[in-house]
Design a protein around this motif. Structure first.
Motif, PDB file in Angstrom:
ATOM      1  N   SER A  72       0.820  -1.198   0.000  1.00 16.24           N
ATOM      2  CA  SER A  72       0.000   0.000   0.000  1.00 16.24           C
ATOM      3  C   SER A  72       0.860   1.256   0.000  1.00 16.24           C
ATOM      4  N   SER A  73       1.925   1.264   0.806  1.00 19.04           N
ATOM      5  CA  SER A  73       2.710   2.500   0.866  1.00 19.04           C
ATOM      6  C   SER A  73       3.544   2.698  -0.400  1.00 19.04           C
ATOM      7  N   LEU A  74       3.754   1.611  -1.152  1.00 16.96           N
ATOM      8  CA  LEU A  74       4.435   1.780  -2.442  1.00 16.96           C
ATOM      9  C   LEU A  74       3.441   2.153  -3.543  1.00 16.96           C
ATOM     10  N   GLY A  75       2.187   2.310  -3.146  1.00 18.93           N
ATOM     11  CA  GLY A  75       1.188   2.808  -4.091  1.00 18.93           C
ATOM     12  C   GLY A  75       0.341   1.746  -4.758  1.00 18.93           C
ATOM     13  N   SER A  76       0.520   0.479  -4.361  1.00 15.21           N
ATOM     14  CA  SER A  76      -0.328  -0.525  -4.997  1.00 15.21           C
ATOM     15  C   SER A  76      -1.346  -1.083  -4.023  1.00 15.21           C
ATOM     16  N   ILE A  77      -2.473  -0.386  -3.958  1.00 16.58           N
ATOM     17  CA  ILE A  77      -3.540  -0.824  -3.067  1.00 16.58           C
ATOM     18  C   ILE A  77      -4.139  -2.138  -3.601  1.00 16.58           C
ATOM     19  N   THR A  78      -4.041  -2.344  -4.902  1.00 18.68           N
ATOM     20  CA  THR A  78      -4.575  -3.560  -5.527  1.00 18.68           C
ATOM     21  C   THR A  78      -3.856  -4.804  -4.990  1.00 18.68           C
ATOM     22  N   HIS A  79      -2.516  -4.752  -4.983  1.00 14.61           N
ATOM     23  CA  HIS A  79      -1.750  -5.873  -4.461  1.00 14.61           C
ATOM     24  C   HIS A  79      -2.040  -6.085  -2.976  1.00 14.61           C
ATOM     25  N   MET A  98      -5.754  -3.385   6.833  1.00 16.96           N
ATOM     26  CA  MET A  98      -6.299  -3.138   5.487  1.00 16.96           C
ATOM     27  C   MET A  98      -7.122  -1.851   5.466  1.00 16.96           C
ATOM     28  N   ILE A  99      -7.916  -1.622   6.494  1.00 16.91           N
ATOM     29  CA  ILE A  99      -8.705  -0.376   6.562  1.00 16.91           C
ATOM     30  C   ILE A  99      -7.756   0.826   6.589  1.00 16.91           C
ATOM     31  N   ARG A 100      -6.686   0.724   7.372  1.00 18.03           N
ATOM     32  CA  ARG A 100      -5.714   1.817   7.439  1.00 18.03           C
ATOM     33  C   ARG A 100      -5.102   2.104   6.070  1.00 18.03           C
ATOM     34  N   CYS A 101      -4.785   1.004   5.344  1.00 11.47           N
ATOM     35  CA  CYS A 101      -4.216   1.196   4.001  1.00 11.47           C
ATOM     36  C   CYS A 101      -5.178   1.964   3.097  1.00 11.47           C
ATOM     37  N   PHE A 102      -6.454   1.613   3.164  1.00 21.69           N
ATOM     38  CA  PHE A 102      -7.440   2.333   2.341  1.00 21.69           C
ATOM     39  C   PHE A 102      -7.472   3.811   2.733  1.00 21.69           C
ATOM     40  N   VAL A 103      -7.458   4.087   4.035  1.00 25.74           N
ATOM     41  CA  VAL A 103      -7.507   5.480   4.490  1.00 25.74           C
ATOM     42  C   VAL A 103      -6.264   6.227   4.006  1.00 25.74           C
ATOM     43  N   GLU A 104      -5.103   5.580   4.153  1.00 25.53           N
ATOM     44  CA  GLU A 104      -3.871   6.266   3.772  1.00 25.53           C
ATOM     45  C   GLU A 104      -3.762   6.504   2.267  1.00 25.53           C
ATOM     46  N   SER A 105      -4.479   5.680   1.498  1.00 27.84           N
ATOM     47  CA  SER A 105      -4.443   5.935   0.054  1.00 27.84           C
ATOM     48  C   SER A 105      -5.694   6.700  -0.385  1.00 27.84           C
ATOM     49  N   SER A 106      -6.322   7.368   0.577  1.00 31.78           N
ATOM     50  CA  SER A 106      -7.495   8.212   0.325  1.00 31.78           C
ATOM     51  C   SER A 106      -8.688   7.462  -0.277  1.00 31.78           C
ATOM     52  N   ALA A 111     -12.628   2.038   2.581  1.00 31.90           N
ATOM     53  CA  ALA A 111     -12.320   1.826   3.997  1.00 31.90           C
ATOM     54  C   ALA A 111     -13.601   1.535   4.772  1.00 31.90           C
ATOM     55  N   VAL A 112     -14.619   2.379   4.513  1.00 35.33           N
ATOM     56  CA  VAL A 112     -15.882   2.198   5.226  1.00 35.33           C
ATOM     57  C   VAL A 112     -16.550   0.894   4.780  1.00 35.33           C
ATOM     58  N   THR A 129      -9.539   0.058  15.412  1.00 34.40           N
ATOM     59  CA  THR A 129     -10.377   0.134  14.204  1.00 34.40           C
ATOM     60  C   THR A 129     -10.996   1.520  14.056  1.00 34.40           C
ATOM     61  N   PHE A 130     -11.568   2.035  15.166  1.00 32.20           N
ATOM     62  CA  PHE A 130     -12.397   3.235  15.049  1.00 32.20           C
ATOM     63  C   PHE A 130     -11.664   4.499  14.581  1.00 32.20           C
ATOM     64  N   PRO A 131     -10.465   4.785  15.099  1.00 29.81           N
ATOM     65  CA  PRO A 131      -9.825   6.000  14.586  1.00 29.81           C
ATOM     66  C   PRO A 131      -9.695   6.010  13.052  1.00 29.81           C
ATOM     67  N   TYR A 132      -9.396   4.856  12.452  1.00 30.06           N
ATOM     68  CA  TYR A 132      -9.288   4.804  10.984  1.00 30.06           C
ATOM     69  C   TYR A 132     -10.635   5.026  10.321  1.00 30.06           C
ATOM     70  N   VAL A 133     -11.633   4.271  10.792  1.00 31.88           N
ATOM     71  CA  VAL A 133     -12.958   4.340  10.153  1.00 31.88           C
ATOM     72  C   VAL A 133     -13.560   5.732  10.312  1.00 31.88           C
ATOM     73  N   VAL A 134     -13.406   6.278  11.509  1.00 30.48           N
ATOM     74  CA  VAL A 134     -13.954   7.605  11.797  1.00 30.48           C
ATOM     75  C   VAL A 134     -13.302   8.656  10.895  1.00 30.48           C
ATOM     76  N   LYS A 135     -12.000   8.507  10.692  1.00 24.24           N
ATOM     77  CA  LYS A 135     -11.296   9.435   9.813  1.00 24.24           C
ATOM     78  C   LYS A 135     -11.850   9.347   8.395  1.00 24.24           C
ATOM     79  N   ALA A 136     -12.069   8.110   7.931  1.00 19.82           N
ATOM     80  CA  ALA A 136     -12.618   7.900   6.588  1.00 19.82           C
ATOM     81  C   ALA A 136     -13.980   8.584   6.458  1.00 19.82           C
ATOM     82  N   CYS A 137     -14.835   8.422   7.470  1.00 19.57           N
ATOM     83  CA  CYS A 137     -16.169   9.030   7.434  1.00 19.57           C
ATOM     84  C   CYS A 137     -16.072  10.549   7.345  1.00 19.57           C
ATOM     85  N   GLY A 138     -15.151  11.102   8.088  1.00 19.26           N
ATOM     86  CA  GLY A 138     -14.973  12.556   8.063  1.00 19.26           C
ATOM     87  C   GLY A 138     -14.630  13.036   6.669  1.00 19.26           C
TER      88      GLY A 138
END
Length: 697
Positions: A72-79, A98-106, A111-112, A129-138
């Motif tokens: 994910s941090s190398l830019g391949s969310i697919t892999h 995995m949720i964090r990876c989705f959040v970090e790649s916008s 993520a949700v 879990t919640f800090p990531y999900v909550v951030k995504a919702c925001g």
DNA sequence: GTAGGGTTAG
């Protein structure tokens, strides 16, 4: 020794020769994790991954989570996701990663979505879990969704987790629910410095500057030591020099004054409260200025409406061979749009084309806006047509451009095209409605206004009501406008009354003007334009005493009228004209030429409208005063100093005067020149004795 | 493995 083995293994991987890696090294788990983290490309990581599969290491939860994160941090969310899907999915840790990876790649929706699947799967979310999900919702700005997730937080018992609560405050702040953020803040049993900063930041982002500032003070009074981030959160709340000085003292007291992020924010803070000199001094004092420092100073100049200084900084940046990024360019563009120089716009456009900048879409949109504001709808349209990708903002920009140039029909055509791919928002409707207002499209205005709610579920805001009042008012439907305002479900802001007052000026209605002015003087007491307008209405109706009373009121309240001026660019230089300007070296020539021109247009039928002269003087003198208006001086100067047939572009800081408008129409006819006038509200294109606004303004 | 943050298109 260990490091050398690692380096060799990595080298082999990079050579795409994984078989040469000695197996025993990989069996060591810490080596393996190190290797994963050192992979700098997807290709290398894939080789390592393949090797791990062969060694049956990939099923290990710890290794898979590290692999997922690295992909994910190398830019391949697919892999990353494909690996996640093939792993044993019963562990909450893996889902969190995995949720964090989705959040970090916008990828907030994903993520949700994953969070929902996780619950369906029967995996219980935890405090991570919640800090990531909550951030995504925001980031999704979906209030309903936020409420649901907040419900989950309570249900799963994390209502009093300080990390979760801090993210909840930011989330509600992002969805314009700052009141709910505050509820969360008040209910917390234990608050960290982050909690205070998050709440102050939520206030700041929603424009509740007073509340943000007050909370910052309260925090200090509770002897909580602010850090860099806390100060950065409160800086947007600063609205006066006194506030700024207070924050500066806090910065020094807590030894934060050598932080570059603080210095950069401080520049914008001082420029916002009118002290561009302090901003510049702060900038000068920074020892090793990074690119953000330069961009911030350019932006500070843009905000202070000092385009020349902004361009000068750009020049210095280039001299120092500092590589600039798209953010710097955006600030330069913003600074230049007030310059209204088409030549400068062309230069910036060339500059962008030559360099390769990120965020092409954003830059092109800024460029469209720049061309619009420099009076060239043609270039704006060209940039728009050549765009590879367009979004809501780029469509709104071009629509507003057509509107400002009085081409309402085309603006509406573009709006129809836009609706095929984008969902319009509040700002789009402001552009569309003001396009209708400038072009006098009453029925179309009504239909757009109604469509806002009916077709797009948008609740009209004060700006939209102001546009409608403008539309009705200009068309002379003053009573309808008054009824419309009375029926508004929200409190009319100053723009609404301002539109009504403007309409009263056109249609000479003193009674309604007084009614509008009463609200205006309460809502917007500092705005000199409102007083001037009312005073002019009185004067044009022969009510001299009332007019003088308003002028006296202005003086008493310490409100000063902005002096009118017109700017014109001639041979790469900007010239500024005020009423009766005499400092221009060609003054004598300008006046001679003006006399001749005035005689020529009189023969064509021009009659001076002395309503636009404020002073109580003889009629003949009034005419002379009109001659000296900055618009006319600038136009004549332009005619004298440009080749026959070329377009003359001028910029007036206030609204163009009515008499100058009439005169310019005649001038465009007798001199066979196209004249483009930018004023405080819109553009006028004069050609062959006509104006694009059709006198509807 | 968790929260707040310096410049950023209508």
């Amino acid at each position: 020794m260990h490091k050398r083995i690692l380096q060799r293994a990595l080298h082999n991987l990079q050579q795409q020769n994984p078989n040469t890696i000695i197996q025993p090294i990989l069996l060591d788990s810490s080596t393996c994790i190190s290797l994963i983290k050192q992979c700098k490309s997807i290709k290398t990581l894939k080789s390592l991954h393949a090797l791990m599969i062969r060694s049956h290491l990939h099923t290990n939860l710890f290794f898979s989570t590290n692999l997922i994160t690295q992909y994910s941090s190398l830019g391949s969310i697919t892999h990353a996701y494909s690996l996640f899907s093939s792993a044993q999915a019963s562990d909450v840790f893996l889902w969190n990663v995995m949720i964090r990876c989705f959040v970090e790649s916008s990828s907030y929706e994903r993520a949700v979505g994953l969070y929902c699947r996780m619950k369906e799967y029967g995996v219980r979310p935890d405090n991570y879990t919640f800090p990531y999900v909550v951030k995504a919702c925001g980031h999704l700005r979906d209030v309903k969704l936020c409420r649901v997730v907040h419900g989950d937080v309570v249900e799963f018992g994390y209502e009093y987790d300080v990390f979760v609560d801090n993210s909840l405050m930011t989330m509600y702040g992002r969805c314009e629910q700052v009141g709910v953020s505050r509820q969360v803040f008040d209910r917390m049993s234990e608050r960290s410095l982050v909690s205070w900063s998050a709440m102050i930041g939520a206030y700041a982002q929603n424009g509740f500057y007073k509340d943000g500032f007050a909370l910052f003070r309260k925090m200090l009074s509770e002897r909580i030591k602010p850090n860099r981030v806390a100060v950065l959160s409160v800086i947007p709340c600063v609205s006066s020099e006194t506030d700024a000085d207070e924050i500066s003292r806090v910065i020094v007291e807590h030894r934060l004054d050598s932080e570059q992020s603080i210095q950069n924010a401080a520049m914008l803070m001082y420029s916002k409260c009118g002290r561009i000199d302090i901003a510049r001094r702060t900038f000068e004092k920074i020892p090793n200025k990074d690119l953000i420092a330069w961009s911030s100073m350019i932006e500070a100049y843009a905000q202070a409406d000092m385009p020349i200084e902004a361009l000068d900084l750009l020049k210095q940046l280039k001299l120092q061979r500092i590589q600039l990024d798209y953010v710097t360019v955006l600030s330069v563009i913003r600074a230049c749009s007030s310059l209204a120089s088409l030549r400068q716009a062309r230069f910036i456009h060339g500059f962008i084309t030559k360099g390769s900048f990120q965020n092409e879409l954003v830059l092109e949109t800024a460029l469209i806006d720049l061309y619009v504001k420099c009076g060239s709808l043609e270039y704006a349209r060209k940039v728009f047509q050549r765009m590879q990708k367009r979004n809501l903002v780029s469509w709104s920009t071009i629509i507003s451009g057509y509107g400002m140039h009085g081409r309402g029909r085309e603006a509406l055509d573009l709006f129809d095209q836009m609706k095929e791919t984008e969902k319009p928002d509040h700002i789009t409707f402001v552009s569309v409605l003001s396009a209708c207002a400038h072009a006098g499209l009453i029925a179309e205005g009504w239909s757009c206004f109604n469509s806002m709610t009916k077709d797009f579920g948008l609740t009209p805001m004060s700006e939209h009501y102001a546009c409608m009042v403008d539309i009705l008012g200009r068309a002379g439907q003053l009573n309808e406008a008054r009824v419309f305002i009375n029926n508004m479900p929200i409190k009319p802001e100053s723009g609404v009354w301002g539109a009504l007052l403007g309409a009263c000026r056109i249609h000479s209605n003193v009674e309604l003007a007084e009614f509008a002015a009463k609200s205006l003087f309460e809502l917007d007491p500092e705005n000199p334009g409102r007083y001037v307008l009312l005073s002019n209405i009185y004067r044009s109706m022969g009510k001299r005493e009332e007019a003088d009373r308003i002028r006296a009121l202005m003086k008493q309240k310490g409100v000063r009228k902005d002096p009118g001026h017109t700017i014109i660019e001639v041979k790469n230089k900007m010239y500024k004209f005020v009423v009766g300007e005499k400092s221009n070296p060609q003054t004598e020539l300008i006046h001679k030429e003006l006399d001749i021109l005035m005689e020529r247009i009189r023969i064509e039928g021009y009659v001076p409208d002395t309503n636009f002269v404020l002073h109580d003087i003889e009629e003949e003198m009034k005419e002379k005063m009109l001659y000296l208006h900055s618009e006319k001086l600038a136009i004549v100067f332009g005619i004298l100093n440009s080749s026959p047939g070329s377009v003359i572009r001028i910029k007036k800081n206030l609204r163009v005067c009515g008499d100058c408008h009439t005169a310019t129409k005649f001038i465009s006819k007798v001199t066979e020149r196209e004249i483009v006038v930018r004023d405080a509200h819109r553009f006028h294109h004069f050609k062959g004795g006509e104006c694009s606004c059709g006198d509807y303004w």
